[in-house]
Design a protein around this motif. Sequence first.
Motif, PDB file in Angstrom:
ATOM      1  N   TRP A   1      36.138  37.236   4.992  1.00 42.70           N
ATOM      2  CA  TRP A   1      37.202  36.387   4.693  1.00 42.70           C
ATOM      3  C   TRP A   1      37.739  35.966   6.273  1.00 42.70           C
ATOM      4  CZ3 TRP A   1      42.618  35.901   5.788  1.00 42.70           C
ATOM      5  CH2 TRP A   1      43.166  35.040   5.351  1.00 42.70           C
ATOM      6  N   PHE A   2      37.941  34.546   6.072  1.00 42.67           N
ATOM      7  CA  PHE A   2      38.838  34.063   7.342  1.00 42.67           C
ATOM      8  C   PHE A   2      39.799  33.243   6.881  1.00 42.67           C
ATOM      9  CE2 PHE A   2      39.091  30.808  10.571  1.00 42.67           C
ATOM     10  CZ  PHE A   2      39.671  31.619  11.841  1.00 42.67           C
ATOM     11  N   GLY A   3      40.900  33.019   7.702  1.00 43.12           N
ATOM     12  CA  GLY A   3      41.960  32.081   7.208  1.00 43.12           C
ATOM     13  C   GLY A   3      42.916  31.779   8.429  1.00 43.12           C
ATOM     14  N   SER A   4      43.653  30.892   8.423  1.00 44.34           N
ATOM     15  CA  SER A   4      44.334  30.464   9.723  1.00 44.34           C
ATOM     16  C   SER A   4      45.831  29.879   9.106  1.00 44.34           C
ATOM     17  CB  SER A   4      43.681  29.577  10.678  1.00 44.34           C
ATOM     18  OG  SER A   4      43.554  28.554  10.066  1.00 44.34           O
ATOM     19  N   ALA A   5      46.920  29.763   9.862  1.00 40.86           N
ATOM     20  CA  ALA A   5      48.047  29.212   9.353  1.00 40.86           C
ATOM     21  C   ALA A   5      48.756  28.884  10.663  1.00 40.86           C
ATOM     22  CB  ALA A   5      48.851  30.151   8.566  1.00 40.86           C
ATOM     23  N   ARG A   6      49.509  27.710  10.353  1.00 37.75           N
ATOM     24  CA  ARG A   6      50.445  27.141  11.428  1.00 37.75           C
ATOM     25  C   ARG A   6      51.780  27.018  10.608  1.00 37.75           C
ATOM     26  NH1 ARG A   6      50.368  24.035  16.355  1.00 37.75           N
ATOM     27  NH2 ARG A   6      52.340  23.054  16.540  1.00 37.75           N
ATOM     28  N   ALA A   7      53.078  27.497  11.050  1.00 35.32           N
ATOM     29  CA  ALA A   7      54.182  27.387  10.764  1.00 35.32           C
ATOM     30  C   ALA A   7      55.103  27.091  11.684  1.00 35.32           C
ATOM     31  CB  ALA A   7      54.623  28.743   9.968  1.00 35.32           C
ATOM     32  N   GLU A   8      56.184  26.520  11.230  1.00 29.18           N
ATOM     33  CA  GLU A   8      57.406  26.120  12.150  1.00 29.18           C
ATOM     34  C   GLU A   8      58.665  26.719  11.581  1.00 29.18           C
ATOM     35  OE1 GLU A   8      57.914  22.014  12.793  1.00 29.18           O
ATOM     36  OE2 GLU A   8      55.587  21.799  13.304  1.00 29.18           O
ATOM     37  N   GLY A   9      59.656  26.972  12.337  1.00 29.02           N
ATOM     38  CA  GLY A   9      60.918  27.712  11.937  1.00 29.02           C
ATOM     39  C   GLY A   9      61.908  27.211  12.905  1.00 29.02           C
ATOM     40  N   LEU A  10      63.081  27.308  12.265  1.00 28.78           N
ATOM     41  CA  LEU A  10      64.338  26.841  12.949  1.00 28.78           C
ATOM     42  C   LEU A  10      65.531  27.862  12.677  1.00 28.78           C
ATOM     43  CD1 LEU A  10      64.585  22.981  11.964  1.00 28.78           C
ATOM     44  CD2 LEU A  10      63.909  24.011  14.418  1.00 28.78           C
ATOM     45  N   GLY A  11      66.287  28.360  13.498  1.00 28.07           N
ATOM     46  CA  GLY A  11      67.397  29.220  13.338  1.00 28.07           C
ATOM     47  C   GLY A  11      68.439  28.911  14.129  1.00 28.07           C
ATOM     48  N   GLU A  12      69.706  29.070  13.724  1.00 30.03           N
ATOM     49  CA  GLU A  12      70.855  28.892  14.257  1.00 30.03           C
ATOM     50  C   GLU A  12      71.885  30.107  14.215  1.00 30.03           C
ATOM     51  OE1 GLU A  12      74.722  25.619  14.209  1.00 30.03           O
ATOM     52  OE2 GLU A  12      72.580  25.023  13.695  1.00 30.03           O
ATOM     53  N   SER A  13      72.701  30.481  15.380  1.00 22.59           N
ATOM     54  CA  SER A  13      73.397  31.621  15.373  1.00 22.59           C
ATOM     55  C   SER A  13      74.612  31.250  16.197  1.00 22.59           C
ATOM     56  CB  SER A  13      72.857  32.847  15.921  1.00 22.59           C
ATOM     57  OG  SER A  13      73.321  33.924  16.406  1.00 22.59           O
ATOM     58  N   ALA A  14      75.861  31.582  15.892  1.00 26.48           N
ATOM     59  CA  ALA A  14      76.866  31.541  16.659  1.00 26.48           C
ATOM     60  C   ALA A  14      77.552  32.942  17.030  1.00 26.48           C
ATOM     61  CB  ALA A  14      78.081  30.823  15.769  1.00 26.48           C
ATOM     62  N   ALA A  15      78.213  32.862  18.170  1.00 29.12           N
ATOM     63  CA  ALA A  15      78.814  34.060  18.637  1.00 29.12           C
ATOM     64  C   ALA A  15      80.108  33.577  19.548  1.00 29.12           C
ATOM     65  CB  ALA A  15      77.580  34.882  19.644  1.00 29.12           C
TER      66      ALA A  15
ATOM     67  N   VAL B   1      61.410  33.046  11.507  1.00 27.56           N
ATOM     68  CA  VAL B   1      60.967  32.309  10.349  1.00 27.56           C
ATOM     69  C   VAL B   1      59.710  31.693  10.387  1.00 27.56           C
ATOM     70  CG1 VAL B   1      61.625  30.108   9.047  1.00 27.56           C
ATOM     71  CG2 VAL B   1      63.461  31.625  10.291  1.00 27.56           C
ATOM     72  N   ALA B   2      59.286  31.393  11.517  1.00 24.12           N
ATOM     73  CA  ALA B   2      57.898  30.976  11.727  1.00 24.12           C
ATOM     74  C   ALA B   2      56.888  31.752  11.378  1.00 24.12           C
ATOM     75  CB  ALA B   2      57.763  30.110  12.961  1.00 24.12           C
ATOM     76  N   ILE B   3      57.043  33.232  11.833  1.00 26.25           N
ATOM     77  CA  ILE B   3      56.250  34.282  11.520  1.00 26.25           C
ATOM     78  C   ILE B   3      56.210  34.478  10.029  1.00 26.25           C
ATOM     79  CG2 ILE B   3      55.853  36.742  12.064  1.00 26.25           C
ATOM     80  CD1 ILE B   3      56.977  36.176  14.947  1.00 26.25           C
ATOM     81  N   ASP B   4      57.379  34.516   9.535  1.00 26.23           N
ATOM     82  CA  ASP B   4      57.302  34.732   8.207  1.00 26.23           C
ATOM     83  C   ASP B   4      56.386  33.796   7.341  1.00 26.23           C
ATOM     84  OD1 ASP B   4      58.904  36.993   8.432  1.00 26.23           O
ATOM     85  OD2 ASP B   4      60.727  36.339   7.959  1.00 26.23           O
ATOM     86  N   ILE B   5      56.835  32.632   7.699  1.00 25.86           N
ATOM     87  CA  ILE B   5      55.917  31.536   6.858  1.00 25.86           C
ATOM     88  C   ILE B   5      54.612  31.597   7.101  1.00 25.86           C
ATOM     89  CG2 ILE B   5      55.663  29.056   6.528  1.00 25.86           C
ATOM     90  CD1 ILE B   5      58.809  28.740   7.211  1.00 25.86           C
TER      91      ILE B   5
END
Length: 127
Positions: free
Chosen positions: A69-83, A97-101
């Motif tokens: 089996w061979f597969g591939s995936a591309r994903a994008e993610g956005l995050g926001e954090s306040a401190a 988020v991108a890794i999880d997707i």
Amino acid sequence: MSYKFDRVVLLVDERSEPIIPWDLKMRLELSEADLSLDRKSGFTTYTMKSGGYIDLKATVVNRDGQIVWFGSARAEGLGESAAGEGQVVDIQGGLSVAIDIAVAKIAAQMTRSEALRGAIHESIQQQ
């Protein structure tokens, strides 16, 4: 269809042999990744926005070294954090988020693969 793994062994070098018997081996490769950061400062707090994308390739081989089996995936993610003062902001949120997707996309591809299903069935019968 779902998969249940009795054991997962992480190998530092894919040429090394695990100390326990194995049926199938998966290689996960990072093809490309990018992370962007944007900081917006306020009077006492600041906001960090992170975004990114990741490309992954996955290959599953049997004991004979044949690709089943061979597969591939591309994903994008956005995050926001306040401190605020003395707090640490999460700068990897978008990439996480991108890794999880991407991993979820690869797992979804695996569940649709007749070749992988056959390889798993064959390895079960050999036990």
